[in-house]
Enzyme design. Structure first.
Site, PDB file in Angstrom:
ATOM      1  N   ARG A  13       1.080  -1.276  -0.059  1.00 56.35           N
ATOM      2  CA  ARG A  13      -0.029   0.099  -0.007  1.00 56.35           C
ATOM      3  C   ARG A  13       0.874   1.252   0.013  1.00 56.35           C
ATOM      4  O   ARG A  13       2.036   1.183   0.296  1.00 56.35           O
ATOM      5  CB  ARG A  13      -0.860   0.018   1.295  1.00 56.35           C
ATOM      6  CG  ARG A  13      -1.787  -1.036   1.302  1.00 56.35           C
ATOM      7  CD  ARG A  13      -2.614  -0.937   2.513  1.00 56.35           C
ATOM      8  NE  ARG A  13      -3.359   0.241   2.814  1.00 56.35           N
ATOM      9  CZ  ARG A  13      -3.727   0.489   4.074  1.00 56.35           C
ATOM     10  NH1 ARG A  13      -3.379   0.165   5.169  1.00 56.35           N
ATOM     11  NH2 ARG A  13      -4.082   1.956   4.260  1.00 56.35           N
ATOM     12  N   SER A  15       0.554   4.095   1.792  1.00 50.68           N
ATOM     13  CA  SER A  15       0.493   4.821   3.011  1.00 50.68           C
ATOM     14  C   SER A  15       1.925   4.774   3.509  1.00 50.68           C
ATOM     15  O   SER A  15       2.862   4.189   3.304  1.00 50.68           O
ATOM     16  CB  SER A  15      -0.372   4.335   4.025  1.00 50.68           C
ATOM     17  OG  SER A  15       0.035   3.223   4.642  1.00 50.68           O
ATOM     18  N   LYS A  82      -2.741  -7.944  10.888  1.00 49.25           N
ATOM     19  CA  LYS A  82      -4.149  -8.015  11.460  1.00 49.25           C
ATOM     20  C   LYS A  82      -5.281  -7.706  10.481  1.00 49.25           C
ATOM     21  O   LYS A  82      -6.412  -7.810  10.812  1.00 49.25           O
ATOM     22  CB  LYS A  82      -3.937  -6.951  12.738  1.00 49.25           C
ATOM     23  CG  LYS A  82      -3.929  -5.479  12.056  1.00 49.25           C
ATOM     24  CD  LYS A  82      -3.946  -4.635  13.629  1.00 49.25           C
ATOM     25  CE  LYS A  82      -3.746  -3.079  13.183  1.00 49.25           C
ATOM     26  NZ  LYS A  82      -4.150  -2.485  14.352  1.00 49.25           N
ATOM     27  N   ASP A  83      -4.612  -7.041   9.356  1.00 46.06           N
ATOM     28  CA  ASP A  83      -5.599  -6.834   8.223  1.00 46.06           C
ATOM     29  C   ASP A  83      -6.178  -7.921   7.414  1.00 46.06           C
ATOM     30  O   ASP A  83      -7.093  -7.839   6.624  1.00 46.06           O
ATOM     31  CB  ASP A  83      -4.998  -5.683   7.359  1.00 46.06           C
ATOM     32  CG  ASP A  83      -4.761  -4.188   7.896  1.00 46.06           C
ATOM     33  OD1 ASP A  83      -5.470  -4.158   8.730  1.00 46.06           O
ATOM     34  OD2 ASP A  83      -4.186  -3.589   7.378  1.00 46.06           O
ATOM     35  N   THR A 126     -10.268   7.065  18.314  1.00 49.61           N
ATOM     36  CA  THR A 126      -9.603   5.936  18.198  1.00 49.61           C
ATOM     37  C   THR A 126     -10.526   5.302  16.978  1.00 49.61           C
ATOM     38  O   THR A 126     -11.725   5.606  16.841  1.00 49.61           O
ATOM     39  CB  THR A 126      -9.654   4.752  19.305  1.00 49.61           C
ATOM     40  OG1 THR A 126      -9.025   3.561  18.842  1.00 49.61           O
ATOM     41  CG2 THR A 126     -11.214   4.459  19.771  1.00 49.61           C
ATOM     42  N   LEU A 129     -12.962  -0.570  17.231  1.00 49.85           N
ATOM     43  CA  LEU A 129     -14.114  -1.037  18.219  1.00 49.85           C
ATOM     44  C   LEU A 129     -13.487  -1.557  19.431  1.00 49.85           C
ATOM     45  O   LEU A 129     -13.972  -1.443  20.427  1.00 49.85           O
ATOM     46  CB  LEU A 129     -15.220  -1.869  17.651  1.00 49.85           C
ATOM     47  CG  LEU A 129     -16.577  -1.906  18.432  1.00 49.85           C
ATOM     48  CD1 LEU A 129     -17.074  -0.863  18.835  1.00 49.85           C
ATOM     49  CD2 LEU A 129     -17.326  -3.051  17.728  1.00 49.85           C
ATOM     50  N   ARG A 130     -12.540  -2.413  18.927  1.00 41.80           N
ATOM     51  CA  ARG A 130     -12.064  -3.020  20.317  1.00 41.80           C
ATOM     52  C   ARG A 130     -11.120  -2.155  21.316  1.00 41.80           C
ATOM     53  O   ARG A 130     -11.390  -2.262  22.405  1.00 41.80           O
ATOM     54  CB  ARG A 130     -10.595  -4.016  19.821  1.00 41.80           C
ATOM     55  CG  ARG A 130      -9.698  -4.270  20.613  1.00 41.80           C
ATOM     56  CD  ARG A 130      -8.486  -4.916  20.325  1.00 41.80           C
ATOM     57  NE  ARG A 130      -7.734  -4.042  19.413  1.00 41.80           N
ATOM     58  CZ  ARG A 130      -6.961  -3.315  19.865  1.00 41.80           C
ATOM     59  NH1 ARG A 130      -6.905  -3.165  21.317  1.00 41.80           N
ATOM     60  NH2 ARG A 130      -6.208  -2.254  19.174  1.00 41.80           N
ATOM     61  N   ARG A 131     -10.797  -0.798  20.917  1.00 41.76           N
ATOM     62  CA  ARG A 131     -10.414   0.118  21.898  1.00 41.76           C
ATOM     63  C   ARG A 131     -11.399   0.748  22.310  1.00 41.76           C
ATOM     64  O   ARG A 131     -11.424   1.058  23.465  1.00 41.76           O
ATOM     65  CB  ARG A 131      -9.314   0.986  21.107  1.00 41.76           C
ATOM     66  CG  ARG A 131      -8.100   0.167  20.663  1.00 41.76           C
ATOM     67  CD  ARG A 131      -7.169   1.391  19.792  1.00 41.76           C
ATOM     68  NE  ARG A 131      -5.923   0.770  19.426  1.00 41.76           N
ATOM     69  CZ  ARG A 131      -5.557   1.000  18.176  1.00 41.76           C
ATOM     70  NH1 ARG A 131      -6.421   1.621  17.251  1.00 41.76           N
ATOM     71  NH2 ARG A 131      -4.275   0.305  17.678  1.00 41.76           N
ATOM     72  N   ARG A 148     -10.949   8.273  11.927  1.00 42.33           N
ATOM     73  CA  ARG A 148      -9.942   7.326  10.686  1.00 42.33           C
ATOM     74  C   ARG A 148      -9.040   8.164  10.279  1.00 42.33           C
ATOM     75  O   ARG A 148      -9.046   9.514  10.463  1.00 42.33           O
ATOM     76  CB  ARG A 148     -11.173   6.890   9.511  1.00 42.33           C
ATOM     77  CG  ARG A 148     -11.469   5.634   9.799  1.00 42.33           C
ATOM     78  CD  ARG A 148     -11.894   4.929   8.294  1.00 42.33           C
ATOM     79  NE  ARG A 148     -10.633   4.569   7.414  1.00 42.33           N
ATOM     80  CZ  ARG A 148     -10.890   4.173   6.355  1.00 42.33           C
ATOM     81  NH1 ARG A 148     -12.065   3.968   5.647  1.00 42.33           N
ATOM     82  NH2 ARG A 148      -9.583   3.661   5.702  1.00 42.33           N
ATOM     83  N   GLY A 149      -8.199   7.793   9.406  1.00 43.96           N
ATOM     84  CA  GLY A 149      -7.115   8.320   8.757  1.00 43.96           C
ATOM     85  C   GLY A 149      -5.849   7.870   9.198  1.00 43.96           C
ATOM     86  O   GLY A 149      -5.599   7.126   9.684  1.00 43.96           O
ATOM     87  N   ASN A 150      -4.592   8.070   8.600  1.00 45.27           N
ATOM     88  CA  ASN A 150      -3.340   7.663   8.601  1.00 45.27           C
ATOM     89  C   ASN A 150      -2.743   8.334  10.105  1.00 45.27           C
ATOM     90  O   ASN A 150      -3.520   9.060  10.764  1.00 45.27           O
ATOM     91  CB  ASN A 150      -2.199   8.026   7.419  1.00 45.27           C
ATOM     92  CG  ASN A 150      -2.105   9.701   7.163  1.00 45.27           C
ATOM     93  OD1 ASN A 150      -2.155  10.335   8.161  1.00 45.27           O
ATOM     94  ND2 ASN A 150      -2.235   9.930   6.008  1.00 45.27           N
ATOM     95  N   VAL A 151      -1.560   7.990  10.248  1.00 40.93           N
ATOM     96  CA  VAL A 151      -1.067   8.377  11.525  1.00 40.93           C
ATOM     97  C   VAL A 151      -0.784   9.778  11.787  1.00 40.93           C
ATOM     98  O   VAL A 151      -1.151  10.392  12.743  1.00 40.93           O
ATOM     99  CB  VAL A 151       0.425   7.433  12.018  1.00 40.93           C
ATOM    100  CG1 VAL A 151       1.125   8.001  13.205  1.00 40.93           C
ATOM    101  CG2 VAL A 151       0.189   5.922  12.051  1.00 40.93           C
ATOM    102  N   THR A 153      -2.544  12.169  10.408  1.00 41.67           N
ATOM    103  CA  THR A 153      -3.947  12.685  10.591  1.00 41.67           C
ATOM    104  C   THR A 153      -4.348  12.588  11.918  1.00 41.67           C
ATOM    105  O   THR A 153      -4.784  13.561  12.445  1.00 41.67           O
ATOM    106  CB  THR A 153      -4.879  12.120   9.497  1.00 41.67           C
ATOM    107  OG1 THR A 153      -4.450  12.292   8.133  1.00 41.67           O
ATOM    108  CG2 THR A 153      -6.369  12.809   9.697  1.00 41.67           C
ATOM    109  N   ARG A 154      -4.061  11.341  12.349  1.00 41.31           N
ATOM    110  CA  ARG A 154      -4.632  11.212  13.772  1.00 41.31           C
ATOM    111  C   ARG A 154      -3.907  11.996  14.945  1.00 41.31           C
ATOM    112  O   ARG A 154      -4.386  12.429  15.807  1.00 41.31           O
ATOM    113  CB  ARG A 154      -4.679   9.600  14.137  1.00 41.31           C
ATOM    114  CG  ARG A 154      -5.659   8.841  13.058  1.00 41.31           C
ATOM    115  CD  ARG A 154      -5.669   7.402  13.596  1.00 41.31           C
ATOM    116  NE  ARG A 154      -6.244   6.638  12.554  1.00 41.31           N
ATOM    117  CZ  ARG A 154      -7.016   5.540  12.697  1.00 41.31           C
ATOM    118  NH1 ARG A 154      -7.112   4.875  14.223  1.00 41.31           N
ATOM    119  NH2 ARG A 154      -7.435   4.772  11.586  1.00 41.31           N
ATOM    120  N   CYS A 243     -11.844  -8.552  11.576  1.00 43.39           N
ATOM    121  CA  CYS A 243     -10.736  -7.614  12.202  1.00 43.39           C
ATOM    122  C   CYS A 243     -11.113  -6.588  12.801  1.00 43.39           C
ATOM    123  O   CYS A 243     -10.420  -5.768  13.711  1.00 43.39           O
ATOM    124  CB  CYS A 243      -9.462  -7.458  11.090  1.00 43.39           C
ATOM    125  SG  CYS A 243     -10.358  -6.031   9.773  1.00 43.39           S
TER     126      CYS A 243
END
Length: 332
Positions: A13, A15, A82-83, A126, A129-131, A148-151, A153-154, A243
């Site tokens: 990818r 990113s 994990k994806d 975050t 949903l797990r978090r 959502r978004g890349n690192v 962005t967050r 996931c």
């Protein structure tokens, strides 16, 4: 595979995190085998959409890479493990699982406060949903905001000039791989925030019939990481959860203790698993141990234990049952 000495095409990818992960794998492979590797960027459906990951479907970040593999447009691919859907892909083979990066979650706050120091009502962003579920389960009365978004962005949501959140929770592995570890305010104890199955691990995948490449990539494999991830993903698969479900699992492979006679002492695997309702009101956690060779069986057995306690009723809970939990994703 392109010859026995030619350049290998690694699909990734585009990113920043995916490129960083793929470059690390490429450099390790070249160092170990002498084979040059070029990166080939592949755009996935997940990269093209801003919709919550659960609405896009499992495998949204890997299907395009797998299509490129099948079409022989690339020789191998690197995924965030994990994806990957828990079911295998016909014709493809996970040739290596490199050493895992730190799988824990990390907190980044606006003012340097730890999670326990955040005041009631503090906004925490975050994408998983797990978090979200585990943050609610802590009973700290935080306002959890789905993002959502890349690192970058967050992080900008707490550290940028237009910051609008008090904190965000991200995967520590991603921050480390991007050289952003100094941004971390607190690394969260797994007893407080259990990671996602396979978090921090990479999967190096190629065509199953490319025996030469399968053998070449095996040099990158780390058996303890593969065993841990196998247990975690068997747990996830047995629960029939994707996931982005409120499921957490973390396996550790460690040297076992010898018995009184000094015998034994082989490696042991210790797996913890949890299923948490989105609003945090139901939180089921159990653990199991065994040998790395039993990784799959350990994961299945732990899932069965939790199902016996009613985990299936939690997994059937609508994802908008908790305040602010209607949007979530699986990334970072």
């Amino acid at each position: 595979m392109s010859g026995s000495t030619g350049v290998l095409r690694l699909g990734t990818r585009g990113s920043a995190l995916a490129l960083a992960q793929s470059r690390k794998v490429a450099e390790a492979l070249t160092a170990a085998t002498g084979r040059p590797v070029e990166l080939v960027e592949v755009v996935t459906a997940g990269d093209r959409s801003n919709a919550p990951v659960h609405r896009l479907g499992v495998g949204v970040f890997v299907s395009a890479l797998r299509d490129a593999l099948a079409a022989k447009e690339i020789d191998f691919a690197v995924h965030s493990y994990k994806d990957l859907p828990t079911a295998g892909q016909e014709g493809l083979h996970i040739a290596a699982v490199p050493p895992r990066e730190d799988p824990r979650d990390a907190l980044v706050t606006r003012d340097g406060r730890t999670l326990a120091e955040l005041p009631p009502g503090a906004t925490v962003g975050t994408g998983a949903l797990r978090r979200i579920a585990q943050l609610h389960a802590l009973g700290l009365h935080l306002t959890v905001v789905p993002i959502r978004g890349n690192v970058d962005t967050r992080l900008a949501r707490v550290r940028g000039p237009e910051a609008d959140l008090d904190a965000v929770v991200l995967a520590r592995a991603g921050l480390i791989r991007l050289g952003r570890a100094e941004e971390i305010t607190e690394t969260l104890d797994p007893m407080m925030m259990l990671p996602a199955p396979a978090q921090g691990a990479l999967a190096v995948e190629c065509r199953a019939d490319d025996s030469e490449l399968v053998e070449l990539l095996a040099v990158l494999d780390h058996p303890p990481t593969r065993a841990a991830v196998t247990a975690e993903r068997a747990f996830l698969a047995t629960l029939e959860a994707g996931c982005s479900a409120p499921v957490a699992a973390f396996a550790v492979v460690a040297e076992g203790e010898p018995d009184a006679s000094g015998a034994g002492g082989g490696d042991e695997i210790y797996l913890r698993g949890a299923v948490i309702s989105p609003d945090g009101t139901r939180d089921l956690r159990l653990s199991r141990t065994g040998t790395p060779a039993e990784a799959t069986e350990i994961g299945k057995a732990l899932a069965a234990d939790l199902l016996d306690l009613g985990a299936d009723s939690i997994l059937g809970t609508p994802t908008d049952s908790g305040p602010g939990t209607q949007h979530f994703g699986a990334q970072t």
